[in-house]
Motif scaffolding. Sequence first.
Motif, PDB file in Angstrom:
ATOM      1  N   THR A 100       0.847  -1.193   0.000  1.00 50.52           N
ATOM      2  CA  THR A 100       0.000   0.000   0.000  1.00 50.52           C
ATOM      3  C   THR A 100       0.880   1.238   0.000  1.00 50.52           C
ATOM      4  OG1 THR A 100      -1.788  -1.124   1.178  1.00 50.52           O
ATOM      5  CG2 THR A 100      -1.781   1.276   1.253  1.00 50.52           C
ATOM      6  N   ALA A 101       0.559   2.199  -0.873  1.00 52.09           N
ATOM      7  CA  ALA A 101       1.293   3.463  -0.932  1.00 52.09           C
ATOM      8  C   ALA A 101       0.448   4.563  -0.300  1.00 52.09           C
ATOM      9  CB  ALA A 101       1.639   3.829  -2.370  1.00 52.09           C
ATOM     10  N   THR A 102       1.115   5.500   0.365  1.00 49.36           N
ATOM     11  CA  THR A 102       0.445   6.653   0.960  1.00 49.36           C
ATOM     12  C   THR A 102       0.763   7.894   0.134  1.00 49.36           C
ATOM     13  OG1 THR A 102       0.575   5.705   3.185  1.00 49.36           O
ATOM     14  CG2 THR A 102       0.203   8.078   3.026  1.00 49.36           C
ATOM     15  N   LEU A 103      -0.274   8.506  -0.429  1.00 46.85           N
ATOM     16  CA  LEU A 103      -0.136   9.745  -1.190  1.00 46.85           C
ATOM     17  C   LEU A 103      -0.625  10.885  -0.312  1.00 46.85           C
ATOM     18  CD1 LEU A 103      -1.552   8.520  -4.635  1.00 46.85           C
ATOM     19  CD2 LEU A 103       0.793   8.378  -3.769  1.00 46.85           C
ATOM     20  N   VAL A 104       0.158  11.960  -0.224  1.00 48.17           N
ATOM     21  CA  VAL A 104      -0.109  13.017   0.756  1.00 48.17           C
ATOM     22  C   VAL A 104      -0.510  14.313   0.054  1.00 48.17           C
ATOM     23  CG1 VAL A 104       0.833  14.380   2.655  1.00 48.17           C
ATOM     24  CG2 VAL A 104       1.537  11.987   2.357  1.00 48.17           C
ATOM     25  N   LEU A 105      -1.654  14.858   0.471  1.00 43.90           N
ATOM     26  CA  LEU A 105      -2.049  16.219   0.114  1.00 43.90           C
ATOM     27  C   LEU A 105      -1.571  17.124   1.238  1.00 43.90           C
ATOM     28  CD1 LEU A 105      -3.641  18.147  -1.782  1.00 43.90           C
ATOM     29  CD2 LEU A 105      -5.645  17.692  -0.350  1.00 43.90           C
ATOM     30  N   ASP A 106      -0.760  18.131   0.915  1.00 44.35           N
ATOM     31  CA  ASP A 106      -0.049  18.903   1.933  1.00 44.35           C
ATOM     32  C   ASP A 106      -0.959  19.679   2.881  1.00 44.35           C
ATOM     33  OD1 ASP A 106       2.368  17.989   1.147  1.00 44.35           O
ATOM     34  OD2 ASP A 106       2.983  19.787   0.068  1.00 44.35           O
ATOM     35  N   GLY A 107      -2.187  19.965   2.477  1.00 41.82           N
ATOM     36  CA  GLY A 107      -3.096  20.725   3.340  1.00 41.82           C
ATOM     37  C   GLY A 107      -4.533  20.527   2.903  1.00 41.82           C
ATOM     38  N   SER A 108      -5.465  21.074   3.668  1.00 45.28           N
ATOM     39  CA  SER A 108      -6.889  21.009   3.330  1.00 45.28           C
ATOM     40  C   SER A 108      -7.615  22.115   4.078  1.00 45.28           C
ATOM     41  CB  SER A 108      -7.478  19.640   3.693  1.00 45.28           C
ATOM     42  OG  SER A 108      -7.472  19.454   5.101  1.00 45.28           O
ATOM     43  N   GLU A 109      -8.885  22.327   3.729  1.00 47.60           N
ATOM     44  CA  GLU A 109      -9.710  23.345   4.375  1.00 47.60           C
ATOM     45  C   GLU A 109     -11.003  22.710   4.868  1.00 47.60           C
ATOM     46  OE1 GLU A 109      -9.457  27.455   2.233  1.00 47.60           O
ATOM     47  OE2 GLU A 109      -9.458  25.923   0.674  1.00 47.60           O
ATOM     48  N   SER A 110     -11.442  23.105   6.025  1.00 54.32           N
ATOM     49  CA  SER A 110     -12.728  22.652   6.531  1.00 54.32           C
ATOM     50  C   SER A 110     -13.842  23.192   5.641  1.00 54.32           C
ATOM     51  CB  SER A 110     -12.934  23.121   7.972  1.00 54.32           C
ATOM     52  OG  SER A 110     -11.944  22.586   8.831  1.00 54.32           O
ATOM     53  N   GLY A 111     -14.869  22.374   5.426  1.00 54.20           N
ATOM     54  CA  GLY A 111     -15.974  22.770   4.569  1.00 54.20           C
ATOM     55  C   GLY A 111     -15.753  22.455   3.107  1.00 54.20           C
ATOM     56  N   TYR A 112     -14.654  21.780   2.802  1.00 54.49           N
ATOM     57  CA  TYR A 112     -14.342  21.402   1.432  1.00 54.49           C
ATOM     58  C   TYR A 112     -14.170  19.883   1.365  1.00 54.49           C
ATOM     59  CZ  TYR A 112     -13.477  26.364   0.691  1.00 54.49           C
ATOM     60  OH  TYR A 112     -13.618  27.718   0.617  1.00 54.49           O
ATOM     61  N   GLU A 113     -14.426  19.344   0.186  1.00 55.15           N
ATOM     62  CA  GLU A 113     -14.380  17.906  -0.021  1.00 55.15           C
ATOM     63  C   GLU A 113     -13.257  17.597  -1.014  1.00 55.15           C
ATOM     64  OE1 GLU A 113     -18.267  15.369  -0.020  1.00 55.15           O
ATOM     65  OE2 GLU A 113     -17.766  15.834  -2.109  1.00 55.15           O
ATOM     66  N   TYR A 114     -12.496  16.537  -0.729  1.00 55.82           N
ATOM     67  CA  TYR A 114     -11.324  16.211  -1.538  1.00 55.82           C
ATOM     68  C   TYR A 114     -11.493  14.813  -2.132  1.00 55.82           C
ATOM     69  CZ  TYR A 114      -9.450  20.337   0.664  1.00 55.82           C
ATOM     70  OH  TYR A 114      -9.266  21.644   1.090  1.00 55.82           O
ATOM     71  N   GLN A 115     -11.549  14.760  -3.463  1.00 55.48           N
ATOM     72  CA  GLN A 115     -11.777  13.503  -4.178  1.00 55.48           C
ATOM     73  C   GLN A 115     -10.510  13.083  -4.912  1.00 55.48           C
ATOM     74  OE1 GLN A 115     -14.696  11.327  -4.528  1.00 55.48           O
ATOM     75  NE2 GLN A 115     -12.930  10.125  -5.232  1.00 55.48           N
ATOM     76  N   LEU A 116     -10.102  11.841  -4.688  1.00 57.08           N
ATOM     77  CA  LEU A 116      -8.943  11.277  -5.378  1.00 57.08           C
ATOM     78  C   LEU A 116      -9.389  10.666  -6.704  1.00 57.08           C
ATOM     79  CD1 LEU A 116      -5.887  10.487  -5.131  1.00 57.08           C
ATOM     80  CD2 LEU A 116      -6.682   8.311  -4.174  1.00 57.08           C
TER      81      LEU A 116
END
Length: 267
Positions: A100-116
């Motif tokens: 299994t590989a771990t891909l990292v998104l450096d940051g995020s914001e509350s109230g937003y949705e992140y789709q891979l």
Amino acid sequence: PPSWHPNAEDIEWTITTFVGSSEIHPTWGENIGTGQDIVFRFYPDRITVPYFGTRIYFSYIQLNDIGLPVGTTNNDYIFVYKNPEVFSFGSDVEMCDGETATLVLDGSESGYEYQLYRNTVATGFPINGTGSAINFQVTQAGTYHIEATNLSGSLNCSSLMDGEAVVTVFTVPEADPGSDEPSYCEGDPIQLSGGPDGMANYIWEYPDGTIVEEQHPSIASADRNLHHGTYTLTVVSFDGCSDTETLDVVVNENPVATLQADFDVCE
């Protein structure tokens, strides 16, 4: 405006918000052209916090040649929703099948949705932003990117995150240990064989703990105390993937001949 007053030669637009108190925003738009050919241009990218998702009012009044109001005024409002902030995502990964590989998104914001996305197709469920980095676990080869969506309003304002990750998955070899005979007598030579061919490393461990790094090692003279039991073969590919299998080898003790005691005979 829907119609111009006969004496109107200009128009004055005002952008107003009511966040706590009334506020006018002259820099959010500008008039393009002159006279009754004038067009008002609004710039949503100039909106800042805290005005996203609140009513932004537009009003106008027509003016005569000396700048006095004529005709009727009118107003309307819109909502502007913030596009997600762009964060850096991913780096290329090489791994073996089953890992299994771990891909990292450096940051995020509350109230937003992140789709891979994998090869432009959404994979897995979207993850809600927390204000911190997000880890995505993947097991398949492909090119991955992330799209973030603002959950406020009905427009689903979205942004692509910066970067993509190419995941390469290597095939795991299948170790195949063997011997030239299923069983041996003490003193017999033992010929071991390691498969498959074309590996970077072959590592044998004998029953007595001896380590031999050869594909096809041989033992000149079998010794039951040393060579009877389980042999372990580990093969490592040039991609760094490995597999381990075992082989049971039987070494039988040689029989011990015994003579009967001396006895008398007649001539």
